[in-house]
Scaffold this active site. Structure first.
Site, PDB file in Angstrom:
ATOM      1  CG  HIS A 254      -0.240   0.154   2.409  1.00 44.91           C
ATOM      2  ND1 HIS A 254       0.258  -0.984   3.030  1.00 44.91           N
ATOM      3  CD2 HIS A 254      -0.042   1.002   3.429  1.00 44.91           C
ATOM      4  CE1 HIS A 254       0.858  -0.759   4.095  1.00 44.91           C
ATOM      5  NE2 HIS A 254       0.670   0.592   4.484  1.00 44.91           N
ATOM      6  NE  ARG A 273       9.891   3.747   4.580  1.00 45.70           N
ATOM      7  CZ  ARG A 273      10.233   3.410   5.918  1.00 45.70           C
ATOM      8  NH1 ARG A 273      11.346   2.561   6.041  1.00 45.70           N
ATOM      9  NH2 ARG A 273       9.982   3.848   6.908  1.00 45.70           N
TER      10      ARG A 273
END
Length: 401
Positions: A254, A273
């Site tokens: 997301h 990440r």
């Protein structure tokens, strides 16, 4: 019941005005203010007003463990206000076994903090409730929808990768195609993204892909050499209206794009990440936790009646978030459910408990210990109430302490 003084995190993606205006402090702030933390995480513990002084919430629990209630060895949730002015990174959070293993492995290697992926040993499921119109990317679209999107992009360099989306196993198709984007040769990334710009501009004009293409163009301006720009096209684009919410489970890719929101999560700061950030990127670590499932996220809409609460559904035991709408003629007396954090989102309220009355205005918050008695909320406004879920989680049980 005690007034809280909370930590503000200054990140590049934050807004210089949204949080100051919410909190009633001078605006604009000299630096972007991204997050307001309410909880007892070691990287940003709230201070509790007690006997005229301010005490870290962590220290308060050491002194008064009964304030957590039976079963918990620390406050299981972390409540935040997010002020998103620029898109956050493409990210996902580990599940509990992954977090424990990753944290302990990195600690055993004695790595410096900047070389670590795991800040703690807890998982980080979360729920976001929009306070303003809020734009987000969440979860993978079906390969059958991604094929026509990337085909319409008309980017010859990607043509050899498109057959990966035809794999009958959807999860395998998504993994193979997404991984091919993130592992694109570094020297070829910036030229490829420049070649993609005309196609993105064309798709952004109209049609089913317009919103995602327009977002990719915005991302390209900030990250001209980051393959997260094209990877973002693989996700569902969502627009939440105020008081709509979505739950983000472990392993769900997301990125929050724009807007102000209330976020509650397990008490963790573990973020893996894959792009769109100046922070640490670890593609291997991210791929190790991602769930390659295509699904349309379910939005929940809060509709609290005056004098009553509205509870968001979240299949976790660390947290429960509810909203309570108050009016002068309609006070509320929420059922006690362990330690709580109250945050005023609108208006001004008074909380009356056994020890007296605490008055709170918008942006102010309070901690209610598990061993305090019932209380009544009065006034006019909207109050967010963070509590544990129904059952203590294995991650934070007292007997593990």
């Amino acid at each position: 019941m005690h007034l809280l003084y909370n930590t503000i995190k200054e990140y590049a993606w934050g807004s210089s005005s949204a949080l100051p205006e919410f909190l009633g402090t001078p605006s604009p702030a000299p630096y972007p203010q991204a997050e307001l933390w309410m909880g007892a995480h070691p990287l940003g513990s709230s201070l509790l007003l007690h006997e005229g002084g301010r005490e870290p919430l962590e220290a308060y629990f050491i002194r008064r463990p009964q304030a957590l209630g039976p079963g918990w060895r620390c406050l299981p949730f972390l409540l935040k206000i997010l002020a998103v002015a620029k898109p956050l990174s493409l990210q996902a959070h580990p599940n509990l076994p992954q977090a424990r293993q990753g944290y302990h492995e990195e600690q055993a290697l004695h790595l410096p903090a900047e070389a670590c992926n795991y800040k703690d040993s807890n998982h980080k499921p979360e729920l976001l409730c929009a306070l303003t119109p809020f734009e987000a990317l969440m979860g993978f679209e079906k390969p059958a929808r991604l094929w026509p999107l990337f085909e319409a992009l008309a980017l010859p360099a990607l043509y050899p990768q498109l057959p990966l989306l035809r794999c009958p196993d959807e999860a395998q198709a998504l993994r193979a195609f997404f991984e091919s984007l993130l592992r694109w040769p570094e020297a070829e990334r910036a030229p490829l993204l420049q070649q993609a710009k005309p196609g993105l501009s064309r798709l952004a004009q109209a049609g089913a892909f317009a919103d995602k293409a327009a977002l990719a163009l915005r991302l390209l301006e900030s990250y001209p050499g980051d393959m997260g720009v094209l990877a973002s096209l693989c996700l569902n684009w969502l627009r939440l209206e105020p008081l709509e919410a979505l739950f983000v489970p472990a392993g769900c890719l997301h990125a929050y794009v724009n807007g102000m929101g209330l976020e509650i999560m397990a008490n963790s700061d573990n973020v893996l990440r894959g792009g769109l950030t100046p922070k640490r990127i670890d593609v291997d670590a991210l791929l190790g936790v991602l769930r390659f499932e295509s699904d349309t996220p379910t939005l929940q809409q809060a509709l609290p009646k005056v004098g009553e609460g509205w509870r968001f559904e979240a299949p976790v035991s660390e947290f429960c978030l509810s909203l309570w709408r108050l009016a002068p003629y309609a006070p509320a007396s929420p059922p006690r459910q362990g330690p709580e954090v109250l945050l005023v989102l609108e208006g001004e309220i008074a909380a009356q408990g056994p020890e007296g009355i605490l008055r709170l205005r918008r942006g102010q918050s309070a901690f209610v210990a598990a061993d305090e008695g019932p209380y009544v909320l009065m006034g006019e406004g909207l109050v967010a109430r963070a509590t544990p879920g129904l059952t203590p989680s294995p991650s934070l049980r007292a007997e593990e302490g």
